[in-house]
Design an enzyme around this catalytic site. Structure first.
Site, PDB file in Angstrom:
ATOM      1  N   HIS A  78       0.855  -1.185   0.000  1.00 47.60           N
ATOM      2  CA  HIS A  78       0.000   0.000   0.000  1.00 47.60           C
ATOM      3  C   HIS A  78       0.890   1.233   0.000  1.00 47.60           C
ATOM      4  CE1 HIS A  78       0.856  -0.614   4.246  1.00 47.60           C
ATOM      5  NE2 HIS A  78       0.391   0.590   4.536  1.00 47.60           N
ATOM      6  N   HIS A 106       1.163   3.999   1.978  1.00 48.87           N
ATOM      7  CA  HIS A 106       1.593   4.779   3.132  1.00 48.87           C
ATOM      8  C   HIS A 106       3.116   4.936   3.095  1.00 48.87           C
ATOM      9  CE1 HIS A 106      -2.236   4.174   5.765  1.00 48.87           C
ATOM     10  NE2 HIS A 106      -2.256   5.336   5.122  1.00 48.87           N
ATOM     11  N   ASP A 122       5.620   4.791   5.123  1.00 48.46           N
ATOM     12  CA  ASP A 122       6.576   3.861   5.727  1.00 48.46           C
ATOM     13  C   ASP A 122       6.746   2.581   4.899  1.00 48.46           C
ATOM     14  OD1 ASP A 122       3.890   3.301   6.511  1.00 48.46           O
ATOM     15  OD2 ASP A 122       4.572   2.087   8.213  1.00 48.46           O
ATOM     16  N   ASP A 179      -0.575  -3.871   5.774  1.00 48.76           N
ATOM     17  CA  ASP A 179      -1.258  -3.430   6.995  1.00 48.76           C
ATOM     18  C   ASP A 179      -2.733  -3.788   6.908  1.00 48.76           C
ATOM     19  OD1 ASP A 179       1.214  -2.378   7.420  1.00 48.76           O
ATOM     20  OD2 ASP A 179       0.562  -0.298   7.640  1.00 48.76           O
TER      21      ASP A 179
END
Length: 313
Positions: free
Chosen positions: A63, A65, A67, A211
């Site tokens: 994904h 994001h 991080d 996540d």
């Protein structure tokens, strides 16, 4: 086949844990490395390992994001200066194409190798004669996927003992027989390679989840996996917080592994709120439900044996 855990933290870098990235080394299988996510400073972590950037063939992003992707521009650029000339393919959710191309354009980066970017949704994202990689959406704050890497069954090993009994000396014929071909010997005998092969070696299954909160697709992806890599951002006591932030706890990861019939569980994506001294406690929370739990640590290497090796151990 082995894992090299380059970053095992969540959100922001911590002293003991960098942000997320996992290298799956397929050196014996195909002479390459597959990378899963590429958080900030992933290339710095690689320098501390035996992983070679020029060997990276594919990068799978779960994904968008930060991080999980902020290390991509630097790694892609540096690969040009580290002998990388072979094609590299990046797979990821919609938006990964714009992110990479904008980074390259604005920085004036010139790559010395072909770069392919594949935006994915759900289904088979890669398939060849060795592996099938399937992606399915999970339950996160933005679109996040998990990957199921299924190795196809391998032909059985050549039964050299039987060939010795048949009086066949080592040589080029061995390769032909290993490939299942029919060969004629100098004395006129005809041998069918299939008669001199052991049982096929069952392919391994690796599941790497992005996540996620607890969800049904995680169970599908992890079904009978040899290794399940599952985020465990929060401890068992923080169930409500984990849900509100679209993450999982140690116990939830262990429960998924148990229900899916996985053989090993690797806990990763650990919140920076937990110190390295907390790792044993977090692992024990998972082990109370799923005994074969491994707590990921930065730069840890985990060998993934063939089924034949497992049976012989």
């Amino acid at each position: 086949m082995d894992f090299v855990l380059l970053g095992t933290g969540a959100g922001v870098p911590a002293k003991a844990r960098n942000v997320t990235s996992i290298a799956l080394q397929l050196l014996e299988e195909r002479g390459t490395v597959w990378l899963f996510d590429c958080g900030e400073a992933t290339q710095h972590q690689i320098l501390k390992t035996a992983v070679k950037p020029r060997k990276i063939e594919k990068i799978f992003i779960t994904h968008l994001h930060g991080d999980h992707i902020f290390g991509l521009p630097g790694l892609l650029s540096s690969r040009s200066f580290q002998g990388g000339v072979e094609k590299l393919t990046v797979y990821g959710p919609k938006g990964i194409d714009a992110y990479i191309k904008t980074s390259i354009l604005v920085s004036g980066t010139h790559l010395k190798y072909p770069l392919e970017i594949v935006e994915i949704e759900e289904g088979i994202v890669f398939d060849d004669d060795q592996f099938t990689v399937t992606a399915m959406p999970l339950d996160h704050g933005i679109f996040s996927v998990g990957y199921r890497i299924k190795e196809k069954d391998r032909p059985g090993s050549l039964r050299v003992d039987l060939l010795h009994q048949a009086g066949v000396k080592p040589g080029p014929l061995y390769k032909a027989l290993k490939d299942g071909q029919t060969v004629r010997l100098e004395d006129g005998r005809v041998l069918n390679g299939k008669d001199y092969l052991g049982a096929p070696q069952k392919g391994r299954i690796i599941t790497i989840l992005g996540d996620t909160r607890v969800c049904a697709n995680a169970l599908v992806l992890a079904d009978s996996a040899d290794y399940l890599v599952h985020e465990a951002t929060f401890s068992a006591e923080e169930t409500e917080m984990a849900s509100s932030y679209y993450h999982s706890t140690t116990v939830q990861a262990a429960t998924t592994a148990l229900k899916a019939g996985a053989k090993h569980l690797i806990l990763t994506h650990i919140s920076s709120r937990y110190s390295i001294e907390d790792s044993e406690r977090l692992k024990d929370q998972s082990k109370a439900i799923f005994a074969n739990t491994i707590m990921a640590e930065d730069l840890m290497t985990i060998k993934i044996p063939l089924y034949a090796e497992k049976e012989g151990s």
